[in-house]
Design a protein around this motif. Sequence first.
Motif, PDB file in Angstrom:
ATOM      1  N   ARG A  53      51.354  17.253  80.622  1.00  8.44           N
ATOM      2  CA  ARG A  53      51.800  15.899  80.058  1.00  8.44           C
ATOM      3  C   ARG A  53      52.688  16.807  79.017  1.00  8.44           C
ATOM      4  NH1 ARG A  53      47.364  18.046  77.859  1.00  8.44           N
ATOM      5  NH2 ARG A  53      47.423  18.370  75.816  1.00  8.44           N
ATOM      6  N   ALA A  54      52.796  18.028  79.347  1.00 11.95           N
ATOM      7  CA  ALA A  54      54.018  18.291  78.583  1.00 11.95           C
ATOM      8  C   ALA A  54      55.365  18.141  79.338  1.00 11.95           C
ATOM      9  CB  ALA A  54      53.480  20.074  78.477  1.00 11.95           C
ATOM     10  N   TRP A  55      55.691  18.451  80.301  1.00  9.28           N
ATOM     11  CA  TRP A  55      56.448  18.001  80.829  1.00  9.28           C
ATOM     12  C   TRP A  55      57.098  16.107  81.257  1.00  9.28           C
ATOM     13  CZ3 TRP A  55      58.407  13.940  83.895  1.00  9.28           C
ATOM     14  CH2 TRP A  55      60.037  14.418  84.913  1.00  9.28           C
ATOM     15  N   PRO A  66      53.916  10.229  72.615  1.00 10.93           N
ATOM     16  CA  PRO A  66      53.106  11.637  72.008  1.00 10.93           C
ATOM     17  C   PRO A  66      51.831  10.728  71.969  1.00 10.93           C
ATOM     18  CG  PRO A  66      55.195  11.538  70.732  1.00 10.93           C
ATOM     19  CD  PRO A  66      55.012  10.882  71.853  1.00 10.93           C
ATOM     20  N   LEU A 120      56.066  14.480  78.132  1.00 15.88           N
ATOM     21  CA  LEU A 120      56.426  14.527  76.742  1.00 15.88           C
ATOM     22  C   LEU A 120      57.930  15.311  76.557  1.00 15.88           C
ATOM     23  CD1 LEU A 120      52.786  15.616  75.128  1.00 15.88           C
ATOM     24  CD2 LEU A 120      54.419  13.573  74.664  1.00 15.88           C
ATOM     25  N   GLU A 121      58.264  16.014  77.650  1.00 11.95           N
ATOM     26  CA  GLU A 121      60.043  17.613  77.149  1.00 11.95           C
ATOM     27  C   GLU A 121      60.732  15.782  77.727  1.00 11.95           C
ATOM     28  OE1 GLU A 121      58.933  21.635  77.279  1.00 11.95           O
ATOM     29  OE2 GLU A 121      59.196  20.390  79.493  1.00 11.95           O
ATOM     30  N   HIS A 122      60.695  14.844  78.824  1.00 10.38           N
ATOM     31  CA  HIS A 122      60.671  14.231  79.620  1.00 10.38           C
ATOM     32  C   HIS A 122      61.370  13.221  78.971  1.00 10.38           C
ATOM     33  CE1 HIS A 122      61.395  17.555  81.655  1.00 10.38           C
ATOM     34  NE2 HIS A 122      62.730  17.813  81.758  1.00 10.38           N
ATOM     35  N   SER A 165      50.354   9.899  75.839  1.00  5.95           N
ATOM     36  CA  SER A 165      49.730  11.272  76.106  1.00  5.95           C
ATOM     37  C   SER A 165      47.995  11.670  75.663  1.00  5.95           C
ATOM     38  CB  SER A 165      50.596  12.176  75.770  1.00  5.95           C
ATOM     39  OG  SER A 165      50.395  13.620  75.560  1.00  5.95           O
ATOM     40  N   LYS A 166      48.585  11.616  74.490  1.00  9.35           N
ATOM     41  CA  LYS A 166      46.570  12.002  73.797  1.00  9.35           C
ATOM     42  C   LYS A 166      45.813  10.805  74.537  1.00  9.35           C
ATOM     43  CE  LYS A 166      48.176  13.088  69.699  1.00  9.35           C
ATOM     44  NZ  LYS A 166      48.050  12.643  67.952  1.00  9.35           N
ATOM     45  N   THR A 224      44.530  11.919  77.949  1.00  8.01           N
ATOM     46  CA  THR A 224      43.482  12.942  77.577  1.00  8.01           C
ATOM     47  C   THR A 224      41.734  12.055  77.255  1.00  8.01           C
ATOM     48  OG1 THR A 224      44.780  14.773  76.896  1.00  8.01           O
ATOM     49  CG2 THR A 224      42.288  14.773  76.099  1.00  8.01           C
ATOM     50  N   PRO A 250      61.400  17.752  71.939  1.00  7.01           N
ATOM     51  CA  PRO A 250      61.560  17.986  73.408  1.00  7.01           C
ATOM     52  C   PRO A 250      62.721  19.495  73.987  1.00  7.01           C
ATOM     53  CG  PRO A 250      61.026  15.591  73.528  1.00  7.01           C
ATOM     54  CD  PRO A 250      61.350  16.368  71.668  1.00  7.01           C
ATOM     55  N   ARG A 273      57.910  24.117  90.787  1.00  5.45           N
ATOM     56  CA  ARG A 273      57.738  22.895  90.213  1.00  5.45           C
ATOM     57  C   ARG A 273      58.178  21.490  91.064  1.00  5.45           C
ATOM     58  NH1 ARG A 273      56.860  19.777  85.357  1.00  5.45           N
ATOM     59  NH2 ARG A 273      55.966  21.543  84.926  1.00  5.45           N
ATOM     60  N   LEU A 310      53.693  19.064  71.012  1.00  5.28           N
ATOM     61  CA  LEU A 310      54.632  18.487  71.344  1.00  5.28           C
ATOM     62  C   LEU A 310      54.186  16.846  71.445  1.00  5.28           C
ATOM     63  CD1 LEU A 310      56.462  18.937  74.640  1.00  5.28           C
ATOM     64  CD2 LEU A 310      58.163  18.357  73.186  1.00  5.28           C
ATOM     65  N   GLU A 311      52.975  16.955  71.227  1.00  5.37           N
ATOM     66  CA  GLU A 311      52.097  15.533  70.814  1.00  5.37           C
ATOM     67  C   GLU A 311      52.274  15.637  69.074  1.00  5.37           C
ATOM     68  OE1 GLU A 311      48.759  14.983  74.564  1.00  5.37           O
ATOM     69  OE2 GLU A 311      48.518  15.982  72.850  1.00  5.37           O
ATOM     70  N   ALA A 314      52.592  20.714  75.140  1.00  5.29           N
ATOM     71  CA  ALA A 314      51.753  19.728  75.224  1.00  5.29           C
ATOM     72  C   ALA A 314      51.541  19.489  74.114  1.00  5.29           C
ATOM     73  CB  ALA A 314      50.907  19.262  76.068  1.00  5.29           C
TER      74      ALA A 314
END
Lengths: 652, 652
Positions: free
Chosen positions: A587-589, A598, A591-593, A601-602, A605, B598, A541, B591-592, B588
């Motif tokens: 985007r998962a990353w 949220p 969001l996780e960090h 992130s949407k 998209t 997270p 990564r 999370l969203e 993702a």
Amino acid sequence: MATTSVPENIDTDVLRSLLDGRWAHIRQMARQSLRGELFAPVHGLTVEEHRERVARQLREIAATEVPRLGFSTAHGGAEDVGGSVVAFEMLVCDLSLMVKVGVQWGLFGGAIQALGTERHHAAYLPAVMSLELPGCFAMTETGHGSDVQRLRTTATYDPATEEFVVHTPDPTARKDYIGNAARDGRVAVVFAQLVTAGERHGVHALLVPIRDEQGRPMPGVRIEDCGHKAGLNGVDNGRLEFDRVRVPRTALLDRYGRVAADGGYSSPIDNPRRRFFTMLGTLVRGRVSVAGGAGSAAKAALAIAVRHAESRRQFTRPGSAEEVRLLDYLAHQRRLLPALATTYALHFAQEELVGRLHDASVGEPTSERERRELESQAAGLKAVATWHASATIQACREACGGAGYLSENRLAQLRADTDVFTTFEGANTVLLQLVAKGLLTHYRDEFGSLDTLGTVRLLTGRFFEAVIERTAARTLVDRLVEAAPGRDEEADLYDRGWQYRLLEDRERHVLEGLARRLRRAGREGEDAFEVFNNAQDHVLRAARVHVERTVLEAFIAGVDRCADPDVRNLLERVCDLYALSTIEADRAWFLEHGRLTPARSKAVTAAVNALCGSLRPHARALVDGFGLEQEWLAAPIAGGPGEGTAVGAAVS
Amino acid sequence: MATTSVPENIDTDVLRSLLDGRWAHIRQMARQSLRGELFAPVHGLTVEEHRERVARQLREIAATEVPRLGFSTAHGGAEDVGGSVVAFEMLVCDLSLMVKVGVQWGLFGGAIQALGTERHHAAYLPAVMSLELPGCFAMTETGHGSDVQRLRTTATYDPATEEFVVHTPDPTARKDYIGNAARDGRVAVVFAQLVTAGERHGVHALLVPIRDEQGRPMPGVRIEDCGHKAGLNGVDNGRLEFDRVRVPRTALLDRYGRVAADGGYSSPIDNPRRRFFTMLGTLVRGRVSVAGGAGSAAKAALAIAVRHAESRRQFTRPGSAEEVRLLDYLAHQRRLLPALATTYALHFAQEELVGRLHDASVGEPTSERERRELESQAAGLKAVATWHASATIQACREACGGAGYLSENRLAQLRADTDVFTTFEGANTVLLQLVAKGLLTHYRDEFGSLDTLGTVRLLTGRFFEAVIERTAARTLVDRLVEAAPGRDEEADLYDRGWQYRLLEDRERHVLEGLARRLRRAGREGEDAFEVFNNAQDHVLRAARVHVERTVLEAFIAGVDRCADPDVRNLLERVCDLYALSTIEADRAWFLEHGRLTPARSKAVTAAVNALCGSLRPHARALVDGFGLEQEWLAAPIAGGPGEGTAVGAAVS
């Protein structure tokens, strides 16, 4: 400005000229010369027919400027390394030809140029360029591909006769997948463990004749054909085994290691690891070339799929008899347009990499650190570009449905031919680990390439801070980042500075987290292999996010070179689509960090969808900008022969 | 229990017997009969050689029980529809043979059985089964594949001669990609717009002779060869054009639509749309078969790649001369093991689907709603299973490096052959939209398949609540979900009830959100096409998450059938890996939508890594459990001929 709008009229000549870039003349030459029956894409040939055809094409190219590009002027070359890489990538009419050109003049000739000395250059380069001497690059063995240091072929010096004895000690040491070996090659650059006076000096390269003038294997050389492959069947891959084959002392390509008549060994580089990685480093051109070739194949596939999606209709609009063009469907746009944007991004990254490679090879000698950075950049881009090509061509095949499965429409061949690009010239997973190690050590470790244990040990002792180097468009990017709002939530999604900062911040965070993880484990005395292996997904990564950030940088620099306001505006939107679809994919990353909320992130998209819609009318201009000749595409569904009957039909 | 540990000794016979399931006897028969030179996988044949070989294999199979399985006992069949699907999926030795079997006895014979009446059955089925009468299924046209309702071939009734005139009005109406057409087929089931007394009655099927006994095209029939394809070159795909070809009135397969001698039309189903979708629905078996075939190909690829990864070594452990097996690397496990877990999950889902198909075809007549659910399940699983096969075989190819690129190691052919599975028998993107429409309408709409406008209108008027039907293991799943902690954060990641609830909750949320979006837009009078198109990614997602949930359900039911505690324990971990890697891939979204914090999202990734590590020692047992014969794998890197020399070599 928060907009996805693009201008209506795009001058594709301007676009093409921008993409043609520094080696536009080479691209033009290819467009003019790779024409007619001899270079028309074909399919359905037998292995023998295909090899014969590619051999004929190769002889035709041997008579042009192309073979000279990569070699020094002292022996008749043109010393235009960048041009040689660009010429390679233009051979999209048949990727077997592309690879065969790469084997003869890139790998085989390139190894003689880079690892040999004056004697070898004078004796061999003219015949290499003219194709009088077809050759192979025999590095990979059945048992060892990625781990070149552990190759098992031996070259043992015999002072009594002043010869090397080249030998395959066991079947795993057999040279395997060697291009040009099964049919055409007469000499091979063989990588072997050098032994003299009972001492091993590591991997070195020697010139070993494998066939005589009549094409018969030389005594002691066993040649096997690798047979039919998934693709690239115009390239004659083979296997070589050596049974105590004797070659003169002068066969050693001795720039980095010499053996005197009495067997004494000397080298300008004392440290054996450093010597090994210096030798390997000379192969960087091959990786740059493969990245470029992958890019061309992706462009060709997109050009075919976009043309098809613009003309092909399926299902009516409700309340209307009119059928909808495929490219008007969001799902279809989603398949093709982010891939198209990424292909643009990678094009500019490749352009910059070729420029760096060229400048490093013709200008002042570069520092070891600079060389390592270049090698790392090449490794990273090769991995990302080849995976991108595989995925993109696959998406194009599916987007063309059953027609995409027919060989006449070229996608099948492009897909099959490029499939091995992720494997050869360094397996992608291995290359990304090299990139990560370079980032972790700031390219500063002693030997050019630390092993796992060394990397963990190096990190254990030190505080680590990620160094994010902005190279492609430093000032511009600095300005963009500074102009972006300080608080992320306030930034427009289309703010380039915000997009860049997000990728840069991700790179720093991933890398520093990885360094902490390795250091902690190292301090606690855990097994170095386990530590590194448990973090392997983290390592990969780190490399990937680094490459994605540098690719955005190159795209920004490329757009900045565009003087035409309309084309520039279009490219800004394409750059948005690259940046935002890259962010969306990960985007998962974010969001996780805590880097994206949220809601935001949407919104990313939604922005990708909006950009797909606004770029859709320009998809054709964007693929036309690649400047691929219609006859190279050669697919009936892309407007080749046959298209007229199927599409322009009258309704009875 | 929060554990990733698995027992040490696994009885692969127990595992295989569980996987063999209800049609174990068919699988055993295939293992015993598909042997020897005739059924050995081969590669590198010319198109003609390959077609000839497959034709010979087909004749051999014609002499077995296999062709009878899918047909009614009244005409010599065995009426074992489930068995016929399983027999199809076992033909992994050459997927060209698999597809050719599917064309002859599944599509061609199946259409006569399902759409014809007693007269057709008696006249044709015996010759279809014996292969005396090789035939084609001519539905797709150059201009229309997915949109079958708009096919353009016409069948116009002429009462003067009591014949139908079958005609291709323009080149887009040419039948295209038709299996068995280019070389072997003598009769085609032709789908055409039925016209009688000047009135159109929609698409119907007719038996049209295309070749005489000597193999010459019949008068008025033009046959073209589709030529070389990406794969499946043992299948002779072709194009058919009809120039006012006359066939008798009895040629109409008239179960759902009859034409009297005077041209009067009648049908047991009044509504033309419902009639059309009822006819199409009889084709469900083809989709179930393709899903099964894709599964077999994925299993074969994994069996090859896992065996290779267990024996192949690369790079040493630091401080050791021992080289590391590929499968010990986390990145390699990540490539293969989640794909292996999903292959298991899909196996159980397929087993359940085949059972439902079988029971629906041999038992009491089913309700229209049940039929629609079955069609939807088949469409969804076909899409997910074929994409999974493409991605998995690709991952296996890359995991085997250069060896994976050689045809002798089979992965190239498996990859190329299955590539079109995502396209034929319904393009996956179209199929997923059917699934979503079924979910949105609760399978309750009038006609069996609403169009876009109808779906939007239907939703506009009503309150929508997603109905999540637990079908495969209802009681068990209810119990698991009830036993899971109420608060998500408290649940163990390995708690099956929690995993299931997460997928179920996602499905409900995505579906209800989609319904709200479509209803709102519908109320506001927006253009129905634009509304649906702008939500197309949402539509596809709704279908996908539904399939993923039902696949988990089937996996849970499958594990529950296992009596052996060790095997069951192993499968529980495999099920964990399927569930958690599925959640990870879409984290993702979780999370969203506040479904994962997270920290918990990162914990899911860590759990997938941990599961990869604990399942690694059992990877070989898991692929052995598939029960694929060694000679079907036929890859030197999977222990076939040649492996011994390369791996067991002595060091000189």
